[in-house]
Design a protein around this motif. Structure first.
Motif, PDB file in Angstrom:
ATOM      1  N   THR A  68       0.827  -1.211   0.000  1.00 20.18           N
ATOM      2  CA  THR A  68       0.000   0.000   0.000  1.00 20.18           C
ATOM      3  C   THR A  68       0.864   1.265   0.000  1.00 20.18           C
ATOM      4  OG1 THR A  68      -0.197  -0.100   2.395  1.00 20.18           O
ATOM      5  CG2 THR A  68      -2.003  -1.050   1.116  1.00 20.18           C
ATOM      6  N   GLY A  69       2.183   1.076   0.035  1.00 20.20           N
ATOM      7  CA  GLY A  69       3.099   2.212  -0.111  1.00 20.20           C
ATOM      8  C   GLY A  69       3.739   2.179  -1.485  1.00 20.20           C
ATOM      9  N   ALA A  70       4.496   3.252  -1.769  1.00 22.14           N
ATOM     10  CA  ALA A  70       5.193   3.322  -3.061  1.00 22.14           C
ATOM     11  C   ALA A  70       6.427   2.428  -3.057  1.00 22.14           C
ATOM     12  CB  ALA A  70       5.616   4.765  -3.334  1.00 22.14           C
ATOM     13  N   GLY A  71       7.076   2.366  -1.889  1.00 22.32           N
ATOM     14  CA  GLY A  71       8.335   1.630  -1.800  1.00 22.32           C
ATOM     15  C   GLY A  71       8.086   0.170  -1.453  1.00 22.32           C
ATOM     16  N   VAL A  72       8.960  -0.705  -1.922  1.00 20.00           N
ATOM     17  CA  VAL A  72       8.800  -2.127  -1.596  1.00 20.00           C
ATOM     18  C   VAL A  72      10.041  -2.685  -0.905  1.00 20.00           C
ATOM     19  CG1 VAL A  72       7.054  -2.698  -3.329  1.00 20.00           C
ATOM     20  CG2 VAL A  72       9.489  -2.735  -3.940  1.00 20.00           C
ATOM     21  N   SER A  93      -0.966   9.788  -5.537  1.00 18.72           N
ATOM     22  CA  SER A  93      -0.570  11.193  -5.695  1.00 18.72           C
ATOM     23  C   SER A  93       0.753  11.502  -4.978  1.00 18.72           C
ATOM     24  CB  SER A  93      -1.677  12.080  -5.108  1.00 18.72           C
ATOM     25  OG  SER A  93      -1.819  11.789  -3.728  1.00 18.72           O
ATOM     26  N   PHE A  94       1.654  10.535  -4.901  1.00 15.77           N
ATOM     27  CA  PHE A  94       2.910  10.753  -4.167  1.00 15.77           C
ATOM     28  C   PHE A  94       3.743  11.878  -4.777  1.00 15.77           C
ATOM     29  CE2 PHE A  94       2.342   5.987  -3.693  1.00 15.77           C
ATOM     30  CZ  PHE A  94       1.739   6.086  -2.450  1.00 15.77           C
ATOM     31  N   GLY A  95       3.811  11.893  -6.113  1.00 10.25           N
ATOM     32  CA  GLY A  95       4.650  12.897  -6.789  1.00 10.25           C
ATOM     33  C   GLY A  95       4.182  14.309  -6.480  1.00 10.25           C
ATOM     34  N   GLY A 225      13.216  10.016  -0.239  1.00 14.84           N
ATOM     35  CA  GLY A 225      13.269   8.647  -0.777  1.00 14.84           C
ATOM     36  C   GLY A 225      13.333   7.645   0.360  1.00 14.84           C
ATOM     37  N   ARG A 226      14.538   7.222   0.675  1.00 13.54           N
ATOM     38  CA  ARG A 226      14.736   6.298   1.786  1.00 13.54           C
ATOM     39  C   ARG A 226      16.011   6.688   2.525  1.00 13.54           C
ATOM     40  NH1 ARG A 226      10.100   5.104   1.636  1.00 13.54           N
ATOM     41  NH2 ARG A 226       9.200   3.061   1.223  1.00 13.54           N
ATOM     42  N   GLY A 227      15.991   6.545   3.860  1.00 10.74           N
ATOM     43  CA  GLY A 227      17.121   6.971   4.676  1.00 10.74           C
ATOM     44  C   GLY A 227      18.411   6.243   4.342  1.00 10.74           C
ATOM     45  N   PRO A 273       8.608  13.499  10.144  1.00  6.63           N
ATOM     46  CA  PRO A 273       8.530  12.059  10.447  1.00  6.63           C
ATOM     47  C   PRO A 273       7.877  11.224   9.334  1.00  6.63           C
ATOM     48  CG  PRO A 273       6.835  13.233  11.634  1.00  6.63           C
ATOM     49  CD  PRO A 273       7.579  14.276  10.852  1.00  6.63           C
ATOM     50  N   HIS A 274       8.553  11.145   8.198  1.00  8.21           N
ATOM     51  CA  HIS A 274       8.111  10.304   7.072  1.00  8.21           C
ATOM     52  C   HIS A 274       6.653  10.591   6.684  1.00  8.21           C
ATOM     53  CE1 HIS A 274       9.204   6.290   4.940  1.00  8.21           C
ATOM     54  NE2 HIS A 274       8.300   6.949   4.225  1.00  8.21           N
ATOM     55  N   ILE A 275       6.396  11.871   6.406  1.00 10.20           N
ATOM     56  CA  ILE A 275       5.007  12.269   6.090  1.00 10.20           C
ATOM     57  C   ILE A 275       4.886  12.927   4.713  1.00 10.20           C
ATOM     58  CG2 ILE A 275       4.064  12.555   8.419  1.00 10.20           C
ATOM     59  CD1 ILE A 275       5.702  15.409   6.411  1.00 10.20           C
ATOM     60  N   SER A 276       6.005  12.953   3.959  1.00 14.01           N
ATOM     61  CA  SER A 276       5.964  13.757   2.737  1.00 14.01           C
ATOM     62  C   SER A 276       5.004  13.199   1.694  1.00 14.01           C
ATOM     63  CB  SER A 276       7.366  13.913   2.146  1.00 14.01           C
ATOM     64  OG  SER A 276       7.885  12.653   1.794  1.00 14.01           O
ATOM     65  N   ALA A 277       4.718  11.907   1.742  1.00 14.49           N
ATOM     66  CA  ALA A 277       3.802  11.349   0.731  1.00 14.49           C
ATOM     67  C   ALA A 277       3.090  10.131   1.276  1.00 14.49           C
ATOM     68  CB  ALA A 277       4.564  10.989  -0.532  1.00 14.49           C
ATOM     69  N   GLU A 278       2.134  10.389   2.163  1.00 14.53           N
ATOM     70  CA  GLU A 278       1.402   9.248   2.718  1.00 14.53           C
ATOM     71  C   GLU A 278       0.311   8.807   1.743  1.00 14.53           C
ATOM     72  OE1 GLU A 278       0.155  10.936   6.455  1.00 14.53           O
ATOM     73  OE2 GLU A 278       1.917  10.117   7.463  1.00 14.53           O
ATOM     74  N   THR A 279       0.031   7.511   1.776  1.00 20.23           N
ATOM     75  CA  THR A 279      -1.057   6.981   0.936  1.00 20.23           C
ATOM     76  C   THR A 279      -2.371   7.237   1.668  1.00 20.23           C
ATOM     77  OG1 THR A 279       0.425   5.130   0.430  1.00 20.23           O
ATOM     78  CG2 THR A 279      -1.870   4.893  -0.258  1.00 20.23           C
ATOM     79  N   THR A 280      -3.370   7.808   0.990  1.00 15.93           N
ATOM     80  CA  THR A 280      -4.668   7.950   1.656  1.00 15.93           C
ATOM     81  C   THR A 280      -5.420   6.619   1.518  1.00 15.93           C
ATOM     82  OG1 THR A 280      -5.814   8.676  -0.330  1.00 15.93           O
ATOM     83  CG2 THR A 280      -4.843  10.408   1.017  1.00 15.93           C
TER      84      THR A 280
HETATM   85  C1  GLV Z   1       6.291   5.515   1.878  1.00 14.21           C
HETATM   86  O1  GLV Z   1       7.403   5.780   2.111  1.00 14.21           O
HETATM   87  C2  GLV Z   1       5.880   4.632   0.824  1.00 14.21           C
HETATM   88  O2  GLV Z   1       6.591   3.660   0.509  1.00 14.21           O
HETATM   89  O3  GLV Z   1       4.799   4.902   0.280  1.00 14.21           O
END
Ligand code: GLV
Length: 311
Positions: A68-72, A93-95, A225-227, A273-280
């Motif tokens: 349910t996130g962009a990253g895997v 709408s992450f971008g 992106g990722r830490g 705290p990792h909020i820049s692109a949350e999935t709704t």
């Molecule tokens: C958040 O970081 C995601 O993977 O959507």
């Protein structure tokens, strides 16, 4: 592919359940807290939907896994992925969100918000001319789904945007895209901002290090992106050496960011705290249902993860 039993977990289960309860998807659905998913659940399930699965789960028992996130990276990291199991990720709408997040910090800097707040506190009338977006050069690491929207939004406001990617293939909205193994010196030394949208893969792990940072000339750095793509010590050195004037960090090697991290008290670091692109929840359900339909119909879809590339 026939998918009858769906196991839904992740950070949005309650919201997803309340949306799916309203729809008749004609499937057996089991909702489970991600930390409580067992091997028996996976024996039962044809498909697993989640966000941050337990490291111990063996997905070779299911046919399809959907993030349910962009990253895997949370699915692939330290797990031998069975190539017979389909892995997909959420496109939403992450971008747009990451473009707005980045622009807010770029504009805050150009418009000298901090300075004017300080002058006002002292009742000082002190005209300082703001910078302008059309004179900004931004380097975006990662030219995928998210990087392209960031380039689109920034370039529409007059910013020159250079992309850096594994292949260096040209993409819309970038002035140019350079392969990450090429000499990036001229682009980095002229950059006002560097934005990283990189996914975490074996290729990008620790990729943003002194080789990149020492080429900057007082640029801002935004990591959405990722830490783990960043070498933390090299980033701290670059801040000390003023190669980077401000680091805006939304993602970290370890999350939540430990209390002992030097980032917390660094004057030139801004932490979110990792909020820049949350999935709704609505986006999560829409992407999941669209993907489910396509997987069942064996149609092509663009959110399939290439396991070898890791995104
Ligand atoms: C958040 O970081 C995601 O993977 O959507």
């Amino acid at each position: 592919m026939e998918l009858n039993n769906l196991l839904i977990s992740g950070n949005l289960i309650e919201e997803i359940q309340s949306i799916l309860d309203e729809k008749d998807i004609s499937k057996n659905v089991r909702y489970k807290d991600e930390n409580e998913v067992t091997e028996d659940d996976l024996e039962w399930a044809d498909a697993y939907v989640g966000f941050k699965p337990k490291a111990s789960l063996d997905f070779s028992k299911v046919k399809w896994v959907h993030s349910t996130g962009a990253g895997v990276d949370r699915f692939l990291d330290e797990r031998n992925w069975d190539p017979g199991v389909l892995l997909t990720r959420t496109i939403a709408s992450f971008g747009q969100k990451i473009a707005e997040y980045s622009l807010s910090y770029i504009l805050r800097h150009l418009q000298k918000h901090n300075q004017f707040i300080q002058y006002q506190a002292k009742k000082e009338w002190n005209p300082v001319t703001p910078g302008i977006l059309s004179e900004q050069r931004v380097v975006v690491f990662g030219t995928g789904e998210i990087g392209q929207v960031v380039a689109n939004k920034l370039s529409s406001l007059g910013v020159s945007v250079t992309g850096v990617s594994a292949s260096g293939s040209g993409k819309p909205y970038f002035d140019q895209v350079i392969a990450q193994n090429k000499d990036l010196t001229s682009y980095l030394s002229n950059a006002n901002w560097v934005i990283s949208t990189l996914p975490l893969t074996s290729d990008t792990n620790g990729m943003l290090d002194e080789k990149i940072f020492t080429k900057l000339n007082s640029a801002g750095f935004i990591n959405v992106g990722r830490g783990k793509t960043v070498n933390t010590n090299h980033l701290l050195n670059a801040l000390d050496d003023e190669k980077i004037h401000t680091a805006v960090l939304d993602v970290f090697e370890e999350e939540p960011l430990p209390q002992s991290s030097p980032f917390w008290e660094h004057d030139n670091v801004i932490i979110t705290p990792h909020i820049s692109a949350e999935t709704t929840p609505a986006e999560a359900v829409a992407c999941f249902l669209e993907t489910l339909e396509k997987v069942e119909a064996s149609e092509n879809f663009k959110n399939q993860v290439d396991i070898d590339r890791g995104y």
